[in-house]
Scaffold this active site. Structure first.
Site, PDB file in Angstrom:
ATOM      1  CG  ASP A 263     -16.605 -13.261  -6.674  1.00 37.20           C
ATOM      2  OD1 ASP A 263     -16.382 -12.520  -7.655  1.00 37.20           O
ATOM      3  OD2 ASP A 263     -17.566 -13.081  -5.916  1.00 37.20           O
TER       4      ASP A 263
HETATM    5  C1  BGC Z   1     -18.789 -10.381  -7.733  1.00 34.92           C
HETATM    6  C2  BGC Z   1     -19.204 -11.452  -8.715  1.00 34.92           C
HETATM    7  C3  BGC Z   1     -19.001 -10.944 -10.111  1.00 34.92           C
HETATM    8  C4  BGC Z   1     -17.544 -10.555 -10.290  1.00 34.92           C
HETATM    9  C5  BGC Z   1     -17.212 -10.041 -11.661  1.00 34.92           C
HETATM   10  C6  BGC Z   1     -17.409  -9.830  -8.013  1.00 34.92           C
HETATM   11  O1  BGC Z   1     -17.194  -8.687  -7.271  1.00 34.92           O
HETATM   12  O2  BGC Z   1     -18.855 -10.882  -6.425  1.00 34.92           O
HETATM   13  O3  BGC Z   1     -20.529 -11.838  -8.486  1.00 34.92           O
HETATM   14  O4  BGC Z   1     -19.406 -11.923 -11.037  1.00 34.92           O
HETATM   15  O5  BGC Z   1     -17.236  -9.539  -9.366  1.00 34.92           O
HETATM   16  O6  BGC Z   1     -17.740  -8.783 -11.860  1.00 34.92           O
END
Ligand code: BGC
Length: 737
Positions: A263
């Site tokens: 993530d």
């Molecule tokens: C989220 C993810 C997301 C990523 C990219 C993170 O804050 O938890 O689900 O895909 O950001 O935007």
């Protein structure tokens, strides 16, 4: 765009060529693993390390020298997100990135319809291709543990079987287009509070029976090409580099051959990232939503620090080779796949997919007469009313704005008010009734009491003069609502809605409540309101589906993918106090263990207000007597159970027949019953269909931590066949030999 330029470079650098005249790694007629080994053998160590981390917010490098293009990613589960700047979280302000907003995944789960899930994945992939994305960051299958989790709307409910049945066709529908799914957030990111570090402790049974199965299905049956690690820690180690979750379970036990992506900002240590299963590091030194830092991508854990460790021998070369093999595979499957179709965006076909999902997602929670001798209020008969008053901010609000990374920039939106006006024209009046302020991250607008009072007074006055009131409220994508980065602060409806609903009801008994949310909400007012619809976040065509169901043009067939407890304390996670939810800020313990959602309500005899699997129809279904193929099941055998279901009402309708299995006596704690199969059927008035399910010993098993295996204990079991988890229409006992 990218591939052609890079190809030219590759041709120049080609050293060996196969029958096609292309170097082996570029030759799509050659087996994948041969191509991977060939490309790997041509790469320098620096090129390999470069592949393992981001170069921009949503891009990671290929190898330009070899004609291997970069990988482009995008959020997220419900549509292709608007373009973000190269290296900060600002939107780049393009004019060609408007898309279809598809229904949120809770809505998809409420359809209980795998065919629609396939259509969703396919349509979304077509939009991703148009936008030249290789990897779509979704879908999410974290289990719904508490109604306070700010991100539940992005997931598929509280039951691992239901989520598993729906995630597989989504991935297949997407990946057949050469666009990778990235299933998230693996694993145990079941709350937003302290998501970056909270350490989740839980039993092996809860892990294997509740929280992992949907991910396992996504990998083993969906064959997902990538997976995203979660922010939180699991048993003391960050989920993005976690020996148990990634090396042992995902890669060894499930045979995952794709890429583990962090993530954004989920990596915390070079050595752990090198050794414990992470392949691609994204978004380091940001909080995943807003904050930035001066670090460059060369400073990432899997960048220069990793290179130094490899060169000094502190971590073996085999670690980088394994990561790069996976990244090459992903690249060949997506960016370098020359058989990909062209994409399309915001087409009538995609809108039709949205509407079909919306039509089947809306759950009719309640449908009673408004007066003692009347008919059920829904579907409405417009001839009866000269004035229809629509009240509530959600009737007009853009519910794709906010919410975090799943935020979307839709090309078109049909709001609930638009949908109702299209059907009933000038009969429809609108007033806001309440207000909530702007969607922002990290804080929420405070609405003065005087504003709340005057909006409410106006709505109540208009309700008195209307024939019918349609209240459209719920949550929204503001911080502390259905929004990433924070959990809800209360189970009740926010922004003064409970009082507004009660006062509208007192002013006019002909009232329908339409709740738009990705979460259960407290409904102390439900007993007084004759008709209630749970209508989720339905994306671009939301208003069409809502009008379809209210008018009866579509007969509702959605079923709840999670329980609506009466009170928050009735939810299992909350029953055990703060160490269970949200934890003590360092760690939390899942003390309800395997008794999540309906498993808890059923087993502890704590009725939910609206149970898992619940959803009414404008017609009625009668279930006949079940027939079992045998009274006993052998450990290697199967058993079938058949049940006739008849549409006994006046309208065509769809019914989801649910099969639960209960172990009558076990040596361990088991839920009263668990969902094992379901079938959604479509019946004309008077028509009957026999639904047959095949039960195998696997449906009877629990996870035995002492042997790390799945066990079915001989003895008595019971099948429960029903229209919801509590509306059980037939039971049938049998014995496992
Ligand atoms: C989220 C993810 C997301 C990523 C990219 C993170 O804050 O938890 O689900 O895909 O950001 O935007």
């Amino acid at each position: 765009m990218k591939t052609t330029t890079f190809l030219a470079a590759a041709m120049l650098s080609a050293m060996t060529a196969g029958a096609t005249g292309l170097p082996v790694y570029l030759d799509e007629t050659r087996p994948m693993e041969e191509r991977v080994e060939d490309a790997l053998s041509r790469m320098t160590l620096k090129e390999k390390v470069a592949m393992c981390h981001a170069e921009g917010k949503f891009a990671s490098p290929g190898v330009a020298r070899l004609g291997i293009p970069d990988l482009w990613m995008s959020d997220g589960p419900h549509g292709v997100r608007a373009e973000i700047n190269w290296n900060d979280w600002g939107y780049s302000g393009r004019t060609n990135d408007s898309i279809t907003a598809f229904p949120a995944l809770t809505a998809l789960a409420a359809t209980w319809n795998p065919t629609l899930s396939e259509a969703y994945g396919n349509a979304l992939a077509e939009e991703a291709l148009y936008r030249e994305k290789d990897v779509m960051l979704g879908p999410g299958v974290n289990i719904y543990r508490t109604p306070l989790n700010g991100r539940n709307f992005e997931y598929m409910g509280e039951d691992p079987y239901l989520a598993g049945e729906l995630v597989v066709p989504y991935i297949q529908g997407m990946q057949k287009n050469g666009v990778a799914a990235c299933v998230k957030h693996y694993a145990l990111n079941n709350q937003e509070q302290w998501r970056g570090h909270i350490n989740v402790e839980l039993s092996d049974r809860a892990l294997n029976e509740i929280y992992l199965p949907a991910f396992k299905r996504a990998v083993e049956d969906g064959k997902s090409w990538s997976i995203m690690g979660a922010y939180n820690q699991v048993r003391g180690q960050h989920a993005c580099h976690n020996e148990l979750l990634l090396n042992k379970i995902l890669k060894d036990d499930w045979g995952f051959d794709g890429v583990v992506i962090t993530d954004w900002g989920g990596a915390h240590d070079t050595k752990e990232a090198a050794l414990y299963g992470l392949d691609l590091e994204m978004g380091s030194y940001t909080n995943g939503l807003t904050s930035e830092s001066a670090f460059t991508t060369d400073d990432y854990y899997l960048a220069n620090p990793y290179l130094r460790m490899l060169e000094s021998g502190e971590v073996p070369m085999s670690t980088v080779d394994d990561k790069v093999r996976r990244l090459l595979r992903l690249n060949f499957r997506t960016a370098m796949n020359r058989n990909k179709p062209f994409g399309s965006v915001a087409t009538p076909e995609h809108y039709a997919v949205c509407e079909a999902i919306g039509d089947e997602a809306i759950v009719l929670l309640k449908n009673a007469p408004a007066t003692p001798k009347g008919q059920p209020l829904l579907p409405i008969d417009p001839a009866k009313y000269s004035k229809i008053l629509v009240v509530g901010e959600n009737a007009t609000r853009n519910l794709m704005a906010g919410g975090g990374s799943s935020e979307l920039k839709p090309k078109d939106i049909v709001s609930p008010l638009d949908g109702l006006k299209a059907l009933y024209g000038d009969k429809v009046e609108y007033t806001r009734g309440y207000t909530s302020g702007r969607p922002m991250y990290g804080h929420a607008d405070v609405i003065p009491a005087s504003v709340e009072d005057s909006l409410r007074a106006e709505a109540v006055k208009m309700a008195r003069e209307a024939g019918l009131v349609i209240f459209v409220g719920g949550l929204n994508k503001n911080h502390f609502q259905d929004c990433e980065g924070g959990d809800r602060l209360e189970y009740a409806l926010p922004f003064g809605q409970p009082r507004l609903i009660e006062e509208l009801r007192a002013a006019n008994p002909n009232i329908v409540a339409v709740i738009l949310s990705g979460n259960a909400v407290e409904m102390p007012w439900a007993k007084d309101i004759p008709a209630i619809l749970q209508a989720w976040y339905l994306g671009s065509m939301a208003g069409k589906s809502i009008a379809n169901v209210i008018s009866g043009n579509v007969n509702p067939s959605g079923k709840l993918p999670f329980s609506f407890p009466v009170r928050l304390e009735d939810n299992a996670a909350h029953h055990f106090g703060t160490i269970s939810y949200p934890g003590d800020s360092i760690k939390q313990e899942y003390l309800e263990d395997i008794l999540v959602g309906y498993r808890w309500h059923d087993t502890k005899k704590i009725p939910a207000l609206y149970p898992f699997g619940h959803g009414l129809s404008y017609t009625t279904f009668e279930y006949g007597k079940p027939t079992l193929s045998a009274k006993t099941l052998s450990p290697e055998g199967t058993l079938t159970v058949s049940i006739p279901v008849r549409n006994t009402g006046m309208r065509q309708g769809k019914e989801t027949v649910q099969l639960y299995v209960g172990d009558e006596k076990a040596s361990v704690v088991r839920p009263l019953k668990e969902l094992k199969h379901f079938s959604k059927i479509d019946l004309a008035p008077g028509a009957e269909q026999t639904v047959t399910f095949t039960v195998t010993p696997d449906d009877l098993k629990f996870y035995d931590p002492t042997t790390a295996s799945w066990v079915a204990e001989p003895g008595k079991f019971k099948l429960y066949i029903g229209s919801s988890s509590t509306d059980i229409r037939a039971t049938a006992p049998f014995t496992l030999q």
